[in-house]
Design a protein around this motif. Structure first.
Motif, PDB file in Angstrom:
ATOM      1  N   ARG A   1       3.129   4.524 -10.612  1.00 51.93           N
ATOM      2  CA  ARG A   1       2.445   4.427  -9.322  1.00 51.93           C
ATOM      3  C   ARG A   1       1.953   5.798  -8.849  1.00 51.93           C
ATOM      4  O   ARG A   1       2.127   6.201  -7.703  1.00 51.93           O
TER       5      ARG A   1
ATOM      6  N   SER B   1       0.126   3.752 -13.949  1.00 51.11           N
ATOM      7  CA  SER B   1       0.259   2.593 -13.066  1.00 51.11           C
ATOM      8  C   SER B   1       1.719   2.197 -12.897  1.00 51.11           C
ATOM      9  O   SER B   1       2.137   1.782 -11.810  1.00 51.11           O
TER      10      SER B   1
ATOM     11  N   ASP C   1      -0.642   5.689  -5.899  1.00 48.12           N
ATOM     12  CA  ASP C   1      -0.012   5.430  -4.602  1.00 48.12           C
ATOM     13  C   ASP C   1       0.760   6.649  -4.112  1.00 48.12           C
ATOM     14  O   ASP C   1       0.732   6.980  -2.921  1.00 48.12           O
ATOM     15  N   ARG C   2       1.458   7.307  -5.028  1.00 47.88           N
ATOM     16  CA  ARG C   2       2.250   8.480  -4.641  1.00 47.88           C
ATOM     17  C   ARG C   2       1.346   9.629  -4.208  1.00 47.88           C
ATOM     18  O   ARG C   2       1.662  10.374  -3.269  1.00 47.88           O
TER      19      ARG C   2
ATOM     20  N   ASP D   1      -3.955   7.091 -11.486  1.00 45.96           N
ATOM     21  CA  ASP D   1      -3.087   6.461 -12.480  1.00 45.96           C
ATOM     22  C   ASP D   1      -3.440   6.888 -13.900  1.00 45.96           C
ATOM     23  O   ASP D   1      -2.633   6.732 -14.824  1.00 45.96           O
TER      24      ASP D   1
END
Length: 264
Positions: free
Chosen positions: A91, A88, A94-95, A245
């Motif tokens: 990230r 987390s 998200d990546r 994550d």
């Protein structure tokens, strides 16, 4: 079954996933939205079944004998916590979504093509990307976590045969066909994930000359099993858990197992 060269088992596995995914994509568009939804639910249930079979490795005798009877559950918990917090902060989810979106756009773009005109009932870019990511991550985790992946790849590198990877190839091929009929080209990309993970493990087998201890494999498999539970819950639309994550947990699990062994 002997191997002509190290890595043959992984090549067979990648080929099986590729063929299965292509066949799945060829028939997938012919299925109605309701049928694809039913297929997704079935995949979610099977993923939970696979998750349970992997997670039960927390009770494996070799793991308990090596780290103590009370430590396996704590190792899995610690691996998920450390891995999840690390992921987390970095990230990773998200990546991965950003990377997957770029890959999807690159794969789906044709020279000279224009942006599609949106119409009622058409799949939006965001939903298409989500489906692509879901297929990639789900198939990659399902194909890359488990004793057949680890032991099969290491044994291939050690020259002990590719029987385990051949069996895994058959299972993965049918699974890829089912997943690709719903998730499309994202499942095809999982063949790259398998090539990287199993190829790396095969090279490790060649270089190290010894297999990963059973206790470490059990901890890794149990941790991966709980991550598969999260994938199953996502497929069933119960809870969107950020599995990306948690990916570092797969590295933390064997390392944490070694730390516990060292402290005993």
């Amino acid at each position: 079954m002997s191997s002509a060269f190290p890595g043959l088992g992984t090549l067979i596995n990648v080929a099986a996933i590729t063929v299965g995914a292509v066949l799945g994509m060829l028939v997938g568009h012919r299925l109605s939205a309701h049928t694809r939804s039913v297929v997704t639910d079935c995949l979610g249930l099977v993923t939970l079944l696979t998750a349970g079979l992997n997670a039960i490795m927390v009770t494996d005798g070799s793991l308990a004998a090596t780290v103590g009877s009370g430590a396996p559950l704590l190792i899995v918990l610690g691996s998920l916590l450390i891995g999840g917090i690390s992921g987390s902060i970095l990230r990773i989810e998200d990546r991965l979504e950003s990377l997957a979106g770029k890959i999807q756009a690159a794969v789906g773009r044709k020279p000279g093509s224009k942006a599609p005109v949106e119409h009622e009932g058409a799949e939006t870019d965001s939903s298409a990307r989500e489906r692509f990511i879901e297929g990639w991550m789900t198939a990659s985790l399902l194909f890359c976590v488990g004793p057949l992946t680890i032991l099969g790849s290491l044994n291939d590198g050690l020259g002990r045969g590719i029987d385990q990877l051949v069996l895994k190839s058959v299972l993965d091929g049918f699974a890829a066909m089912a997943f690709a009929s719903t998730f499309g080209i994202g499942v095809l990309l999982s063949a790259v994930s398998v090539a990287v993970v199993q190829g790396g493990l095969t090279i490790a087998g060649v270089l190290l000359g010894s297999v990963l201890p059973d206790a470490h494999i059990a901890a890794l498999t149990a941790t991966g099993g709980l991550m598969l539970v999260a994938i199953g819950l996502r497929l069933l639309n119960i809870k969107q858990i950020p599995v990306g994550d948690m990916l570092p947990a797969l590295i933390v699990a064997p390392l944490l197992t070694q730390v516990v062994i060292s402290l005993r």
